[in-house]
Motif scaffolding. Structure first.
Motif, PDB file in Angstrom:
ATOM      1  N   TYR A   1      46.082  19.221   1.454  1.00 59.34           N
ATOM      2  CA  TYR A   1      47.738  18.273   1.664  1.00 59.34           C
ATOM      3  C   TYR A   1      47.161  17.050   0.310  1.00 59.34           C
ATOM      4  N   THR A   2      47.706  16.616   0.099  1.00 60.48           N
ATOM      5  CA  THR A   2      47.459  15.372  -0.709  1.00 60.48           C
ATOM      6  C   THR A   2      48.912  14.819  -0.984  1.00 60.48           C
ATOM      7  N   SER A   3      49.127  12.865  -1.193  1.00 65.27           N
ATOM      8  CA  SER A   3      50.485  12.959  -2.289  1.00 65.27           C
ATOM      9  C   SER A   3      50.069  12.392  -3.326  1.00 65.27           C
ATOM     10  N   PRO A   4      50.914  12.616  -4.887  1.00 63.87           N
ATOM     11  CA  PRO A   4      50.257  12.001  -5.812  1.00 63.87           C
ATOM     12  C   PRO A   4      49.354  11.063  -6.003  1.00 63.87           C
ATOM     13  N   ALA A   5      50.590   9.753  -5.147  1.00 62.74           N
ATOM     14  CA  ALA A   5      49.800   8.486  -5.136  1.00 62.74           C
ATOM     15  C   ALA A   5      48.646   8.004  -4.254  1.00 62.74           C
ATOM     16  N   TRP A   6      47.947   9.260  -3.421  1.00 60.52           N
ATOM     17  CA  TRP A   6      47.081   8.809  -2.301  1.00 60.52           C
ATOM     18  C   TRP A   6      45.916   9.054  -2.991  1.00 60.52           C
ATOM     19  N   TRP A   7      46.208  10.447  -3.718  1.00 60.57           N
ATOM     20  CA  TRP A   7      45.056  10.979  -4.248  1.00 60.57           C
ATOM     21  C   TRP A   7      44.971   9.975  -6.059  1.00 60.57           C
ATOM     22  N   GLN A   8      45.425  10.346  -6.672  1.00 60.87           N
ATOM     23  CA  GLN A   8      45.378   8.318  -7.385  1.00 60.87           C
ATOM     24  C   GLN A   8      44.475   7.715  -6.993  1.00 60.87           C
ATOM     25  N   ASP A   9      45.008   6.959  -6.069  1.00 55.81           N
ATOM     26  CA  ASP A   9      44.218   5.707  -5.331  1.00 55.81           C
ATOM     27  C   ASP A   9      42.979   5.975  -4.832  1.00 55.81           C
ATOM     28  N   CYS A  10      42.907   7.164  -4.067  1.00 52.87           N
ATOM     29  CA  CYS A  10      41.597   7.280  -3.113  1.00 52.87           C
ATOM     30  C   CYS A  10      40.660   8.000  -4.012  1.00 52.87           C
ATOM     31  N   THR A  11      41.398   9.197  -5.015  1.00 45.59           N
ATOM     32  CA  THR A  11      39.972   9.594  -5.661  1.00 45.59           C
ATOM     33  C   THR A  11      39.840   9.184  -7.406  1.00 45.59           C
ATOM     34  N   GLY A  12      40.919   8.627  -7.744  1.00 45.32           N
ATOM     35  CA  GLY A  12      40.914   8.531  -8.879  1.00 45.32           C
ATOM     36  C   GLY A  12      41.507   9.981  -9.611  1.00 45.32           C
ATOM     37  N   ASN A  13      42.410  10.165  -8.940  1.00 47.59           N
ATOM     38  CA  ASN A  13      43.159  11.821  -8.979  1.00 47.59           C
ATOM     39  C   ASN A  13      42.326  12.150 -10.188  1.00 47.59           C
ATOM     40  N   SER A  14      40.759  12.331  -9.405  1.00 46.05           N
ATOM     41  CA  SER A  14      39.597  13.518  -9.668  1.00 46.05           C
ATOM     42  C   SER A  14      40.041  15.567  -9.835  1.00 46.05           C
ATOM     43  N   ASN A  15      40.657  15.700 -10.776  1.00 43.85           N
ATOM     44  CA  ASN A  15      40.086  17.112 -10.874  1.00 43.85           C
ATOM     45  C   ASN A  15      39.059  18.058 -10.194  1.00 43.85           C
ATOM     46  N   ALA A  16      38.441  17.881  -9.714  1.00 45.56           N
ATOM     47  CA  ALA A  16      37.557  18.501  -8.887  1.00 45.56           C
ATOM     48  C   ALA A  16      37.542  19.651  -8.293  1.00 45.56           C
ATOM     49  N   PHE A  17      38.649  19.833  -8.001  1.00 43.74           N
ATOM     50  CA  PHE A  17      38.658  20.874  -7.232  1.00 43.74           C
ATOM     51  C   PHE A  17      40.179  21.546  -7.804  1.00 43.74           C
ATOM     52  N   ALA A  18      40.232  21.226  -8.932  1.00 42.12           N
ATOM     53  CA  ALA A  18      41.953  21.582  -9.520  1.00 42.12           C
ATOM     54  C   ALA A  18      41.707  23.299  -9.815  1.00 42.12           C
ATOM     55  N   SER A  19      40.162  24.069  -9.835  1.00 46.95           N
ATOM     56  CA  SER A  19      40.123  26.111  -9.529  1.00 46.95           C
ATOM     57  C   SER A  19      39.795  26.548  -9.317  1.00 46.95           C
ATOM     58  N   THR A  20      39.661  25.449  -7.482  1.00 45.22           N
ATOM     59  CA  THR A  20      39.398  25.909  -6.406  1.00 45.22           C
ATOM     60  C   THR A  20      40.156  26.172  -5.427  1.00 45.22           C
ATOM     61  N   ASN A  21      40.610  25.154  -5.237  1.00 42.93           N
ATOM     62  CA  ASN A  21      41.820  24.225  -3.460  1.00 42.93           C
ATOM     63  C   ASN A  21      42.964  24.558  -3.433  1.00 42.93           C
ATOM     64  N   PRO A  22      43.812  25.629  -3.018  1.00 45.84           N
ATOM     65  CA  PRO A  22      44.697  26.038  -3.217  1.00 45.84           C
ATOM     66  C   PRO A  22      45.552  24.285  -3.110  1.00 45.84           C
ATOM     67  N   LEU A  23      46.780  23.724  -3.764  1.00 49.56           N
ATOM     68  CA  LEU A  23      46.826  22.365  -4.079  1.00 49.56           C
ATOM     69  C   LEU A  23      48.485  23.013  -2.663  1.00 49.56           C
TER      70      LEU A  23
END
Length: 223
Positions: free
Chosen positions: A151-173
């Motif tokens: 669970y995340t918001s676009p702003a938090w994910w950008q600010d706190c992970t650098g918009n990482s794509n490390a979980f895009a193929s494994t973890n449901p958003l």
């Protein structure tokens, strides 16, 4: 899981269906789950834990109420990154309601990532945050065979992970975006599995929309 994600993507692209749900915590101590289901809700995500010391006092009664009403249900963990390892928090979550079984009525656990008392990003750099999330996710997967929803918001994910794509193929958003449309999808995810589209719902908590048919929702709960 990748097969399930791909199947949901094809459904999303075709805009075939959506299913109403909601999420709750002890701030909603009394929920009429049967009325929610009668109104069209089919799933609920229930707060279970925070960090490695807090359990939600309403989790057990909420979980029982949702089960008795015939709703698909699951738990969520409010992350405290930096206060302990991701793996330790995954273990705590699993020990206090965050488990999963492929019974068709239990959603994989959800990792709730947002700001907290230690600041927006909990004092971690983007690379440290990605490593922390991976620690939680990998531990949950090792114990259950499922990757947790994120669970995340676009702003938090950008600010706190650098918009990482490390979980895009494994973890449901599970995307938090309060609007009439889904909006931008962060982190390389091709779509959202669940959209938290409003911070209020008639039967308590926040409104959530599953991106697919009820059959696909049940498939997510089956594995």
């Amino acid at each position: 899981m990748k097969v399930a994600l791909a199947t949901t993507l094809s459904l999303a692209a075709a805009a075939q269906a959506a299913v109403q749900g909601f999420d709750i915590s002890h701030y909603q101590p009394n929920v009429d789950f049967a009325a929610a289901k009668s109104a069209g809700a089919r799933f609920v995500i229930i707060k279970a834990t925070e960090g490695t010391t807090y359990t939600d006092p309403s989790f057990s009664s909420h979980y029982t109420g949702a089960t008795n009403a015939g709703l698909i249900r699951g738990g969520y963990h409010f992350a405290h990154p930096g206060s302990s390892t991701g793996a330790a928090q995954a273990d705590y979550f699993l020990a206090h309601g965050g488990g999963w079984s492929g019974d068709g009525i239990t959603l994989p656990g959800m990792l709730d990532l947002e700001s907290g008392s230690s600041g927006e990003c909990w004092g971690l750099s983007a690379s440290q945050m990605v490593s922390w999330i991976k620690s939680f996710s990998d531990q949950y997967h090792s114990k259950t065979g499922r990757y947790p929803m994120i669970y995340t918001s676009p702003a938090w994910w950008q600010d706190c992970t650098g918009n990482s794509n490390a979980f895009a193929s494994t973890n449901p958003l599970v995307l938090a975006h309060y609007s009439s449309s889904v909006g931008p999808i962060p982190g390389g995810w091709p779509y959202q599995t669940i959209w938290q589209n409003a911070d209020s719902y008639a039967y308590g908590g926040d409104s959530d929309i599953f991106n697919g048919s009820e059959d696909r929702l049940r498939a997510l709960a089956t594995g």
